[in-house]
Design a protein around this motif. Structure first.
Motif, mmCIF file in Angstrom:
data_model
loop_
_atom_site.group_PDB
_atom_site.id
_atom_site.type_symbol
_atom_site.label_atom_id
_atom_site.label_comp_id
_atom_site.label_asym_id
_atom_site.label_seq_id
_atom_site.Cartn_x
_atom_site.Cartn_y
_atom_site.Cartn_z
ATOM 1 N N ALA A 148 0.858 -1.184 0.000
ATOM 2 C CA ALA A 148 0.000 0.000 0.000
ATOM 3 C C ALA A 148 0.894 1.233 0.000
ATOM 4 O O ALA A 148 1.851 1.312 0.778
ATOM 5 C CB ALA A 148 -0.908 0.001 1.219
ATOM 6 N N SER A 149 0.587 2.202 -0.860
ATOM 7 C CA SER A 149 1.405 3.399 -0.961
ATOM 8 C C SER A 149 0.551 4.562 -1.443
ATOM 9 O O SER A 149 -0.643 4.404 -1.719
ATOM 10 C CB SER A 149 2.580 3.159 -1.911
ATOM 11 O OG SER A 149 2.110 2.864 -3.217
ATOM 12 N N ALA A 150 1.179 5.732 -1.557
ATOM 13 C CA ALA A 150 0.464 6.914 -2.039
ATOM 14 C C ALA A 150 0.077 6.740 -3.501
ATOM 15 O O ALA A 150 0.758 6.056 -4.268
ATOM 16 C CB ALA A 150 1.342 8.152 -1.874
ATOM 17 N N ARG A 151 -1.021 7.375 -3.890
ATOM 18 C CA ARG A 151 -1.492 7.292 -5.265
ATOM 19 C C ARG A 151 -0.625 8.168 -6.178
ATOM 20 O O ARG A 151 0.203 8.949 -5.715
ATOM 21 C CB ARG A 151 -2.959 7.709 -5.323
ATOM 22 C CG ARG A 151 -3.880 6.765 -4.549
ATOM 23 C CD ARG A 151 -5.265 7.341 -4.363
ATOM 24 N NE ARG A 151 -5.235 8.552 -3.537
ATOM 25 C CZ ARG A 151 -6.313 9.273 -3.238
ATOM 26 N NH1 ARG A 151 -7.498 8.895 -3.695
ATOM 27 N NH2 ARG A 151 -6.217 10.355 -2.493
ATOM 28 N N ALA A 157 -2.648 13.623 -1.435
ATOM 29 C CA ALA A 157 -1.546 12.992 -2.159
ATOM 30 C C ALA A 157 -0.843 11.930 -1.325
ATOM 31 O O ALA A 157 -0.226 11.014 -1.885
ATOM 32 C CB ALA A 157 -0.543 14.051 -2.599
ATOM 33 N N SER A 158 -0.930 12.028 -0.001
ATOM 34 C CA SER A 158 -0.208 11.084 0.860
ATOM 35 C C SER A 158 -1.036 9.893 1.315
ATOM 36 O O SER A 158 -0.509 8.966 1.932
ATOM 37 C CB SER A 158 0.329 11.818 2.096
ATOM 38 O OG SER A 158 -0.740 12.306 2.892
ATOM 39 N N LEU A 159 -2.329 9.882 1.013
ATOM 40 C CA LEU A 159 -3.168 8.756 1.436
ATOM 41 C C LEU A 159 -2.641 7.455 0.827
ATOM 42 O O LEU A 159 -2.430 7.379 -0.374
ATOM 43 C CB LEU A 159 -4.620 8.977 1.005
ATOM 44 C CG LEU A 159 -5.381 10.088 1.722
ATOM 45 C CD1 LEU A 159 -6.711 10.356 1.030
ATOM 46 C CD2 LEU A 159 -5.604 9.732 3.188
ATOM 47 N N PRO A 160 -2.456 6.402 1.629
ATOM 48 C CA PRO A 160 -1.892 5.140 1.114
ATOM 49 C C PRO A 160 -2.945 4.260 0.448
ATOM 50 O O PRO A 160 -3.185 3.129 0.864
ATOM 51 C CB PRO A 160 -1.320 4.488 2.379
ATOM 52 C CG PRO A 160 -2.255 4.939 3.455
ATOM 53 C CD PRO A 160 -2.657 6.347 3.087
ATOM 54 N N TRP A 161 -3.537 4.775 -0.611
ATOM 55 C CA TRP A 161 -4.684 4.118 -1.241
ATOM 56 C C TRP A 161 -4.348 3.514 -2.603
ATOM 57 O O TRP A 161 -5.240 3.232 -3.390
ATOM 58 C CB TRP A 161 -5.845 5.095 -1.356
ATOM 59 C CG TRP A 161 -6.473 5.421 -0.022
ATOM 60 C CD1 TRP A 161 -6.112 4.958 1.210
ATOM 61 C CD2 TRP A 161 -7.582 6.298 0.204
ATOM 62 N NE1 TRP A 161 -6.913 5.479 2.184
ATOM 63 C CE2 TRP A 161 -7.837 6.306 1.599
ATOM 64 C CE3 TRP A 161 -8.381 7.074 -0.631
ATOM 65 C CZ2 TRP A 161 -8.855 7.056 2.166
ATOM 66 C CZ3 TRP A 161 -9.404 7.827 -0.073
ATOM 67 C CH2 TRP A 161 -9.645 7.816 1.320
ATOM 68 N N ARG A 162 -3.079 3.342 -2.881
ATOM 69 C CA ARG A 162 -2.639 2.602 -4.067
ATOM 70 C C ARG A 162 -2.208 1.219 -3.599
ATOM 71 O O ARG A 162 -1.400 1.088 -2.687
ATOM 72 C CB ARG A 162 -1.470 3.315 -4.734
ATOM 73 C CG ARG A 162 -0.882 2.601 -5.956
ATOM 74 C CD ARG A 162 0.389 3.321 -6.401
ATOM 75 N NE ARG A 162 0.991 2.724 -7.589
ATOM 76 C CZ ARG A 162 2.209 3.034 -8.031
ATOM 77 N NH1 ARG A 162 2.956 3.927 -7.372
ATOM 78 N NH2 ARG A 162 2.687 2.465 -9.117
ATOM 79 N N PHE A 163 -2.770 0.189 -4.224
ATOM 80 C CA PHE A 163 -2.503 -1.187 -3.799
ATOM 81 C C PHE A 163 -1.871 -1.970 -4.946
ATOM 82 O O PHE A 163 -2.375 -1.946 -6.070
ATOM 83 C CB PHE A 163 -3.808 -1.854 -3.349
ATOM 84 C CG PHE A 163 -4.482 -1.133 -2.206
ATOM 85 C CD1 PHE A 163 -4.130 -1.396 -0.897
ATOM 86 C CD2 PHE A 163 -5.463 -0.181 -2.457
ATOM 87 C CE1 PHE A 163 -4.734 -0.708 0.157
ATOM 88 C CE2 PHE A 163 -6.077 0.517 -1.416
ATOM 89 C CZ PHE A 163 -5.711 0.244 -0.107
ATOM 90 N N ARG A 164 -0.755 -2.657 -4.643
ATOM 91 C CA ARG A 164 -0.036 -3.426 -5.647
ATOM 92 C C ARG A 164 0.338 -4.802 -5.111
ATOM 93 O O ARG A 164 0.582 -4.956 -3.917
ATOM 94 C CB ARG A 164 1.253 -2.706 -6.060
ATOM 95 C CG ARG A 164 1.054 -1.447 -6.863
ATOM 96 C CD ARG A 164 2.377 -0.719 -7.068
ATOM 97 N NE ARG A 164 2.757 0.052 -5.896
ATOM 98 C CZ ARG A 164 3.922 0.672 -5.741
ATOM 99 N NH1 ARG A 164 4.840 0.567 -6.693
ATOM 100 N NH2 ARG A 164 4.179 1.380 -4.661
ATOM 101 N N ILE A 165 0.374 -5.767 -6.011
ATOM 102 C CA ILE A 165 0.904 -7.077 -5.642
ATOM 103 C C ILE A 165 2.423 -7.005 -5.715
ATOM 104 O O ILE A 165 2.993 -6.669 -6.758
ATOM 105 C CB ILE A 165 0.374 -8.188 -6.565
ATOM 106 C CG1 ILE A 165 -1.152 -8.316 -6.402
ATOM 107 C CG2 ILE A 165 1.052 -9.514 -6.251
ATOM 108 C CD1 ILE A 165 -1.776 -9.390 -7.275
#
Length: 202
Positions: free
Chosen positions: A170-173, A184-192
């Motif tokens: 989980a990281s920033a978008r 910009a800092s919300l950790p709402w990007r999800f990656r495998i």
């Protein structure tokens, strides 16, 4: 057991939960009778609450953003930079504009068709590792905005795979500096993790 993901999956209130749970699911298109699709490896969540990026987006898009007010389970597609189409899934209840952006997929179906659409000769990361790349590969355009994702043009499937938390990053978008530091800092990007098909964007 393979099953089409029901609309109720997308009609839940928390877009971050939906974005996280879409990892490992599959998305497919059938355009001009050509089937293409793949395994979702990267997503981003957007919320009408506490997320200035979506608030600003809706102001900019005006009537073009009306699809976001539909009941969850429909496609919301629009063009950025007059070039790239972004594939979002409307979530939550009607008139509550939340969304999940599909950022990258691992191609599994119709690879030859996707290569042709992308103008590539051989399979590589840049086939579908980015939101504008995957929509081109899938043949998806803004004309499909509002499409029911339980139909036979665009749909998502659950193949019984749950991606464990240890395999999720989980990281920033991406690209949200315009919306302010908080959004910009919300950790709402999800990656495998360790997937070669996630987008290279930092």
């Amino acid at each position: 057991m393979v099953q089409t993901i029901p609309a109720a999956f997308f009609q839940r209130p928390d877009p971050t939960q939906i974005a996280r749970e879409l990892l490992g699911k599959y998305v497919f298109s059938r355009i001009d009778d050509e089937l293409t699709g793949g395994r979702i490896v990267e997503t981003e969540a957007y919320s009408h609450e506490g997320d200035n990026s979506l608030t600003m987006h809706l102001k900019r898009r005006g009537q073009h953003g009306q699809a976001l007010y539909e009941l969850g389970g429909r496609a919301y597609l629009y063009t950025v930079y007059q070039r790239h189409t972004l594939f979002n899934i409307v979530t939550n209840a009607a008139d509550v504009p939340n969304t999940v952006l599909i950022r990258a997929i691992e191609p599994t179906a119709g690879i030859d068709t996707m290569l042709r659409r992308r103008g590539l000769e051989s399979i590589a990361r840049n086939l579908t590792a980015g939101p504008g790349l995957l929509t081109q590969a899938l043949g998806v355009t803004p004309a499909l905005t509002g499409t029911d994702l339980q139909g036979n043009v665009l749909w998502l499937e659950d193949h019984g795979e749950d991606v464990p938390d240890a395999q999720v990053r989980a990281s920033a978008r991406v690209g949200l500096a315009y919306a302010g530091a908080e959004a910009a800092s919300l950790p709402w990007r999800f990656r495998i993790k360790d997937s070669q098909w996630t987008s290279p964007a930092k």
